[in-house]
Design a protein around this motif. Sequence first.
Motif, PDB file in Angstrom:
ATOM      1  N   ASP A  22       0.837  -1.201   0.000  1.00  0.00           N
ATOM      2  CA  ASP A  22       0.000   0.000   0.000  1.00  0.00           C
ATOM      3  C   ASP A  22       0.880   1.262   0.000  1.00  0.00           C
ATOM      4  O   ASP A  22       0.458   2.309   0.443  1.00  0.00           O
ATOM      5  N   ALA A  60       3.051   2.722   1.716  1.00  0.00           N
ATOM      6  CA  ALA A  60       3.645   3.217   2.970  1.00  0.00           C
ATOM      7  C   ALA A  60       4.220   4.615   2.811  1.00  0.00           C
ATOM      8  O   ALA A  60       5.355   4.880   3.211  1.00  0.00           O
ATOM      9  N   LEU A  61       3.454   5.518   2.212  1.00  0.00           N
ATOM     10  CA  LEU A  61       3.904   6.915   2.124  1.00  0.00           C
ATOM     11  C   LEU A  61       3.761   7.553   3.497  1.00  0.00           C
ATOM     12  O   LEU A  61       2.816   7.259   4.226  1.00  0.00           O
ATOM     13  N   PHE A  62       4.698   8.446   3.841  1.00  0.00           N
ATOM     14  CA  PHE A  62       4.627   9.098   5.151  1.00  0.00           C
ATOM     15  C   PHE A  62       3.488  10.111   5.136  1.00  0.00           C
ATOM     16  O   PHE A  62       3.547  11.101   4.396  1.00  0.00           O
ATOM     17  N   PRO A  63       2.454   9.890   5.944  1.00  0.00           N
ATOM     18  CA  PRO A  63       1.244  10.722   5.832  1.00  0.00           C
ATOM     19  C   PRO A  63       1.462  12.162   6.286  1.00  0.00           C
ATOM     20  O   PRO A  63       0.707  13.044   5.881  1.00  0.00           O
ATOM     21  N   HIS A  64       2.502  12.397   7.108  1.00  0.00           N
ATOM     22  CA  HIS A  64       2.715  13.748   7.639  1.00  0.00           C
ATOM     23  C   HIS A  64       3.655  14.566   6.753  1.00  0.00           C
ATOM     24  O   HIS A  64       3.968  15.699   7.080  1.00  0.00           O
ATOM     25  N   PHE A  76      12.998  12.148   1.664  1.00  0.00           N
ATOM     26  CA  PHE A  76      13.245  11.409   2.906  1.00  0.00           C
ATOM     27  C   PHE A  76      14.440  10.464   2.789  1.00  0.00           C
ATOM     28  O   PHE A  76      15.248  10.360   3.707  1.00  0.00           O
ATOM     29  N   GLY A  77      14.519   9.791   1.654  1.00  0.00           N
ATOM     30  CA  GLY A  77      15.618   8.844   1.477  1.00  0.00           C
ATOM     31  C   GLY A  77      16.810   9.456   0.765  1.00  0.00           C
ATOM     32  O   GLY A  77      17.797   8.782   0.510  1.00  0.00           O
ATOM     33  N   ARG A 132       9.806   7.695  -4.758  1.00  0.00           N
ATOM     34  CA  ARG A 132      10.517   7.813  -3.483  1.00  0.00           C
ATOM     35  C   ARG A 132      11.597   6.744  -3.383  1.00  0.00           C
ATOM     36  O   ARG A 132      12.721   7.017  -2.958  1.00  0.00           O
TER      37      ARG A 132
END
Lengths: 354, 223
Positions: free
Chosen positions: A90, A92-96, A105-106, A147
């Motif tokens: 699904d 796993a995107l960071f919701p915030h 992020f990476g 990402r």
Amino acid sequence: MGPTLSVQIEKRFHQGFQLVADLEVPLQPAGVTVLFGHSGAGKSTLLRCVAGLERPDAGHIRLGDERWFDAAAGVDLPPQRRRPGFLFQDYALFPHLSVRQNLRFGAPDAPAAAIDALLERFDLGALADRRPATLSGGQAQRVGLARALAAAPRVLLLDEPLSALDAPLRMRLHGELRRALAEAGVPAVLVTHDRAEALALGDALVVLERGAVLQQGEVQAVFDAPATAAVARAVGWENVLPVEDLGPDDEGRAVRWAGQRLRCAAPADQPAPAAPHLCLRPEDLHLGAAPPGANALQLVLRSVIREDTSLRLELEGGLVGRVHRRRAAELQPGAALTLWVAPRDLHLTRGGGR
Amino acid sequence: MDTAAIAVSLQLAAATSALLLLLGLPLGAWLAFTRSRLRGAVEALSALPLVLPPTVLGFYVLLAIGPEGPVGRLVAAVGGPGLPFSFPGLLLASALYSLPFAVQPFAAAFAGVDRRLIEAAWCLGHGRLSTFWRVVLPLSWPGVLTGMVLSFAHTVGEFGVVLMVGGNIPGRTRTVSVSIYDSVQAMDLAAAGRTSLLLTLFSFAVLAVVYGRKGAGAAWARR
């Protein structure tokens, strides 16, 4: 063979389930290797072991000459050191975080231009400042892939990348995902239980069943010539029938099934497979009198089931056929049907799993 | 109304919440993510103040921080002040007494963060600490806020521990609850009534804020 992702692991679970995998994924040229099998076959666990998210009990995992896991030597690199591009089911995107921040992020040190280029490439430019909750499933999938690629991984691991989407969108995205993976130039291992997805996205195929690798090879080759009855069933041959071998024939081999002699296009110079099974796709079974060289069959029709644009015929002996629905008038359950099948459409395989 | 006692209570509650934020984040994170066999024991220990009479807790703390106790000796060895019947001693006891009110909501909030987000952060190269700061904590702030507010309110309302450890020194260790007790002992029911009403209204307001926010209430109730 050049450098590979080499995986040879064993992992035991409670309730007696055991995963025993042995596979080689070529890194150059960067293709897509599909781990294919039913749910519960151990595909996702295998992928998570490669990522370092789960620890096998024995064996090794190597990327090129780099040791990621080696039970004997006590080596077990954490995911942070392996840094695979992992695309979760699904996403796993960071919701915030915004789309752009998710990509960053990476890759905190990547120049802004590189992130912008990636956003453009995945058609995410207009969404860069949106939060994941506001994205559609297809958009979220693109963000997840972008990402993973932003962090410049050496291998992509995709866990059922399209299963969170509805069927029509899934079909549309096959081409898009295929292009994105080819453009990325990063070798990928993709888990799926969907035949269409495996055929559309894969270069190589690894068939897994109940924790074991059954066959590995080029996708089309495995689908067309499964090595065993279990592989044939897994890749969707609907008729996999035990037969009696009658020896070489001028066009291949002759076998007997339900009292009828059938010729199949098997290489005549090879011995008969052990516990031979005949594989036949329902679409290759035709109604009517056999043309010269074809196998004729006389079978009683048990039942007719309506499908989308076709009719599924359940025949004597458990054979399944499929014909266009406009032929419904000719098909009365209980009647004896005259059918034929070309020898080249009959594939002979050995029984059992591996 | 005893304004000095109100001031002491508010100071103590604020300091206790701050101290519990410091102690509770690592302890809550450990409880939420560890696979250690000690987890159950540590969780039980941190929940002990929920069931122990405050006098029992206060008694042990008093022994520990007294001149013959291990904490008392340690503090004396580094030249610190005597802890019994002092504000720092009271702070230590309060923090222990309110520990579960901070740690349990923290741990529940951390454990509620989608595991795959944490794994995604690992695969993107972030270590455990960085993942905690950048993913777990930002997604658990309602639970952290709940823990802070609950420990603040619980500290304002405590009595037994305060009396055992802090004594009753006006302006230093006499808190609102002790002040009410004194007023009743002195038959000053009007003063006791005013302070009690204030404390009741305050506690209700705090709880109304906590439970009024859906997300935080749910995070606390999950455990």
